[in-house]
Design a protein around this motif. Sequence first.
Motif, PDB file in Angstrom:
ATOM      1  N   TYR A   1     -20.018  31.610 -32.526  1.00 42.03           N
ATOM      2  CA  TYR A   1     -20.606  30.090 -32.073  1.00 42.03           C
ATOM      3  C   TYR A   1     -20.854  30.199 -30.479  1.00 42.03           C
ATOM      4  O   TYR A   1     -21.739  29.655 -29.947  1.00 42.03           O
ATOM      5  CB  TYR A   1     -19.944  28.779 -32.483  1.00 42.03           C
ATOM      6  N   ASP A   2     -19.743  30.644 -30.006  1.00 39.64           N
ATOM      7  CA  ASP A   2     -19.794  30.848 -28.263  1.00 39.64           C
ATOM      8  C   ASP A   2     -20.758  31.909 -27.831  1.00 39.64           C
ATOM      9  O   ASP A   2     -20.956  31.920 -26.808  1.00 39.64           O
ATOM     10  CB  ASP A   2     -18.525  31.266 -27.894  1.00 39.64           C
ATOM     11  N   MET A   3     -21.460  32.558 -28.717  1.00 40.02           N
ATOM     12  CA  MET A   3     -22.551  33.486 -28.312  1.00 40.02           C
ATOM     13  C   MET A   3     -23.870  33.223 -28.788  1.00 40.02           C
ATOM     14  O   MET A   3     -24.561  34.038 -28.843  1.00 40.02           O
ATOM     15  CB  MET A   3     -22.158  34.916 -28.877  1.00 40.02           C
ATOM     16  N   LYS A   4     -24.092  31.811 -29.293  1.00 36.67           N
ATOM     17  CA  LYS A   4     -25.076  31.376 -29.978  1.00 36.67           C
ATOM     18  C   LYS A   4     -26.509  31.835 -29.042  1.00 36.67           C
ATOM     19  O   LYS A   4     -27.573  31.911 -29.851  1.00 36.67           O
ATOM     20  CB  LYS A   4     -25.119  30.163 -30.293  1.00 36.67           C
ATOM     21  N   ASP A   5     -26.416  31.708 -27.730  1.00 33.36           N
ATOM     22  CA  ASP A   5     -27.464  31.913 -26.968  1.00 33.36           C
ATOM     23  C   ASP A   5     -28.107  33.301 -27.048  1.00 33.36           C
ATOM     24  O   ASP A   5     -29.124  33.406 -26.516  1.00 33.36           O
ATOM     25  CB  ASP A   5     -27.296  31.614 -25.408  1.00 33.36           C
ATOM     26  N   LYS A   6     -27.044  34.292 -27.360  1.00 35.83           N
ATOM     27  CA  LYS A   6     -27.848  35.763 -27.612  1.00 35.83           C
ATOM     28  C   LYS A   6     -28.392  35.729 -29.032  1.00 35.83           C
ATOM     29  O   LYS A   6     -29.023  36.728 -29.081  1.00 35.83           O
ATOM     30  CB  LYS A   6     -26.263  36.530 -27.461  1.00 35.83           C
ATOM     31  N   PHE A   7     -28.623  34.932 -29.732  1.00 35.58           N
ATOM     32  CA  PHE A   7     -28.956  35.163 -31.161  1.00 35.58           C
ATOM     33  C   PHE A   7     -30.109  34.187 -31.502  1.00 35.58           C
ATOM     34  O   PHE A   7     -30.336  33.822 -32.694  1.00 35.58           O
ATOM     35  CB  PHE A   7     -27.985  34.927 -32.238  1.00 35.58           C
ATOM     36  N   VAL A   8     -30.860  33.671 -30.433  1.00 34.92           N
ATOM     37  CA  VAL A   8     -32.001  32.799 -30.651  1.00 34.92           C
ATOM     38  C   VAL A   8     -33.050  33.401 -31.112  1.00 34.92           C
ATOM     39  O   VAL A   8     -33.723  34.335 -30.357  1.00 34.92           O
ATOM     40  CB  VAL A   8     -32.225  32.050 -29.343  1.00 34.92           C
TER      41      VAL A   8
ATOM     42  N   ALA B   1     -37.075  34.423 -31.871  1.00 32.97           N
ATOM     43  CA  ALA B   1     -38.400  34.346 -30.924  1.00 32.97           C
ATOM     44  C   ALA B   1     -38.920  32.850 -31.530  1.00 32.97           C
ATOM     45  O   ALA B   1     -39.397  32.807 -32.519  1.00 32.97           O
ATOM     46  CB  ALA B   1     -39.165  35.459 -31.221  1.00 32.97           C
ATOM     47  N   PRO B   2     -39.194  32.396 -30.244  1.00 30.77           N
ATOM     48  CA  PRO B   2     -39.691  30.612 -30.795  1.00 30.77           C
ATOM     49  C   PRO B   2     -41.215  30.788 -30.772  1.00 30.77           C
ATOM     50  O   PRO B   2     -41.795  30.404 -29.996  1.00 30.77           O
ATOM     51  CB  PRO B   2     -39.263  30.049 -29.228  1.00 30.77           C
ATOM     52  N   PHE B   3     -41.947  30.970 -31.954  1.00 28.62           N
ATOM     53  CA  PHE B   3     -43.071  30.815 -32.459  1.00 28.62           C
ATOM     54  C   PHE B   3     -43.588  29.215 -32.424  1.00 28.62           C
ATOM     55  O   PHE B   3     -42.713  28.386 -32.602  1.00 28.62           O
ATOM     56  CB  PHE B   3     -43.552  31.490 -33.554  1.00 28.62           C
ATOM     57  N   LYS B   4     -44.837  29.027 -32.024  1.00 29.21           N
ATOM     58  CA  LYS B   4     -45.392  27.570 -31.820  1.00 29.21           C
ATOM     59  C   LYS B   4     -45.351  27.339 -33.378  1.00 29.21           C
ATOM     60  O   LYS B   4     -45.931  27.955 -34.320  1.00 29.21           O
ATOM     61  CB  LYS B   4     -46.643  27.733 -31.567  1.00 29.21           C
TER      62      LYS B   4
ATOM     63  N   VAL C   1     -24.553  33.558 -44.014  1.00 33.26           N
ATOM     64  CA  VAL C   1     -25.703  33.661 -42.891  1.00 33.26           C
ATOM     65  C   VAL C   1     -25.488  32.193 -42.255  1.00 33.26           C
ATOM     66  O   VAL C   1     -25.308  31.209 -42.584  1.00 33.26           O
ATOM     67  CB  VAL C   1     -27.019  33.958 -43.675  1.00 33.26           C
ATOM     68  N   ASP C   2     -26.458  32.202 -41.258  1.00 29.76           N
ATOM     69  CA  ASP C   2     -26.604  30.921 -40.192  1.00 29.76           C
ATOM     70  C   ASP C   2     -27.766  30.094 -40.979  1.00 29.76           C
ATOM     71  O   ASP C   2     -28.635  30.729 -41.700  1.00 29.76           O
ATOM     72  CB  ASP C   2     -27.090  31.485 -38.878  1.00 29.76           C
ATOM     73  N   GLU C   3     -27.911  28.942 -40.210  1.00 35.14           N
ATOM     74  CA  GLU C   3     -28.938  27.840 -40.755  1.00 35.14           C
ATOM     75  C   GLU C   3     -30.319  28.338 -40.566  1.00 35.14           C
ATOM     76  O   GLU C   3     -31.285  28.031 -41.323  1.00 35.14           O
ATOM     77  CB  GLU C   3     -28.794  26.720 -40.003  1.00 35.14           C
ATOM     78  N   ASP C   4     -30.542  29.369 -39.570  1.00 36.36           N
ATOM     79  CA  ASP C   4     -31.962  29.720 -39.420  1.00 36.36           C
ATOM     80  C   ASP C   4     -32.300  31.076 -40.302  1.00 36.36           C
ATOM     81  O   ASP C   4     -33.583  31.438 -40.043  1.00 36.36           O
ATOM     82  CB  ASP C   4     -32.305  30.332 -37.846  1.00 36.36           C
ATOM     83  N   VAL C   5     -31.576  31.330 -41.267  1.00 33.28           N
ATOM     84  CA  VAL C   5     -32.021  32.446 -42.103  1.00 33.28           C
ATOM     85  C   VAL C   5     -32.439  31.903 -43.543  1.00 33.28           C
ATOM     86  O   VAL C   5     -31.598  30.867 -44.001  1.00 33.28           O
ATOM     87  CB  VAL C   5     -30.876  33.473 -42.188  1.00 33.28           C
ATOM     88  N   ASP C   6     -33.453  32.326 -44.126  1.00 30.48           N
ATOM     89  CA  ASP C   6     -33.976  31.955 -45.284  1.00 30.48           C
ATOM     90  C   ASP C   6     -33.186  32.686 -46.351  1.00 30.48           C
ATOM     91  O   ASP C   6     -33.525  33.811 -46.460  1.00 30.48           O
ATOM     92  CB  ASP C   6     -35.456  32.364 -45.431  1.00 30.48           C
TER      93      ASP C   6
END
Length: 491
Positions: A469-476, A478-481, A402-407
């Motif tokens: 990696y070259d598609m990372k902008d598709k997997f951001v 939702a940016p909560f505060k 998994v990627d870094e943003d996954v717990d």
Amino acid sequence: MSKQKYDLRKVIEELKQIPGQYHETDKAIDPEAELSGVYRYIGAGGTVKRPTQEGPAMMFNNVKGFGKSRVLIGMLASRKRVGMILHHDYKTLGNMLNEAVMNPVVPIKVDKNAAPAQEVVHLATDADFDIRKLLAAPTNTAYDAGPYITMGLVRGSSPDQSMHDVTIHRMVLEDKDTIGMYIMPGGRHIGHFLEQYEAINRPMPITINIGMDPAIPLAATFEPPTTPLGYDELSIAGALREEPIELVDGIVVKETGLARSEWIIEAEILPNTKMQEDINTNSGYAMPEFPGYNGKANPAVNVVKIKAVTHRKDNPIVMTTIGPSEEHVSMAGIPTEASILNLVDKAIPGKVKNVYNAPAGGGKLMTIMQIHKDDINDEGIQRQAALLAFSAFKELKTVILVDEDVDIFDMNDVMWTINTRFQADKDIMVLEGLRNHPLDPSELPEYDPARIRTRGMSSKLVLDGTFPYDMKDKFVRAPFKEVSNWKDYLK
């Protein structure tokens, strides 16, 4: 004024100060199946048949037939509690243990007058000696081969005393002075020492230590290549506590025991001698094992003859566990996480941020790896990390990337990435014909005759849930505060 040295009793006193982490009861309990049956509901977790849950460690003060001897279960049956015991963030325990391996603190020997484990002595030659009446060893189920020591730390040495080792084995009480011990072939250094003793046809002296600082069984479950032959894992426990583990010479056998444990069984493993594990029940079963199934009784376990038993004089504690519980996940999984982190950081430094051996794999069969990619040239490095883990740990069956943003400690988050960053036709790797753990019942030849030639063979699985990696902008996500004082709204 010197600080109190670490042992099981100090850890219990610390846990008593933390709500929900420790509970004791004076209600009478039968050690035969009932004790484990009760704790199954309260706090076993792991791969235990549902319903079960994460709950407190539990002390049973009134064990039928055993006077003032107490039984403690579930001490390590919560990763968060392990963090509390070691005073460390539970999410980075693998890193902590990795550091301890690299900075060992060797054990020291103390005199008998400084060893509470030897306050009371029972000799096997005493007319009334019977280990089954002395030690409150529970059975996990009504089908067990007998009462089992499940949290006994075996300490042994090579015949020339140049190397020492500690391991945990399943050990059944067969009669008044005999234990049947299962030593799994390959990888256990105690087994290597035993082969040396058998070559010269001499019994191997050992101690079986019960009721110790939980840092010790955690350290003892490291395996090669992290702890090669000759590495004394008690040095890892010493590093975790920043104080050496204390050893004491045996009363009868030529081997050391843990001076601050609750019990020490002094014994000898007989050379070239085996016995039927379930000789008293003929049930066909040993005890429940970590995959969640009843383990089959072994027709030929090693025979251990008891020479003496020593223990503390003040209500000695028998520490036990349920075979498939979260406790096994902690003892087997966290050291394996440390070993994987150590290995991959040498080969591909900085690319694996964290590792979690989840309860679904019993601590051994499954690893979740959190991957860091710096640029497009790191694409594929995640699968290399999985192959490194498989190459070193044959019991590992499934790796999820998994990627870094996954717990990695939240299985819903892990499964989310498999559902939104994964395509089955391109992100599954299957490796056939490899070795794995023989307790997995899907690894029998009749399950897949074409690929499984003998028990313990398996296909290995990699689920690559990392985005390209070259598609990372598709997997951001939702940016909560980010709100730092959110807990204020719960007051």
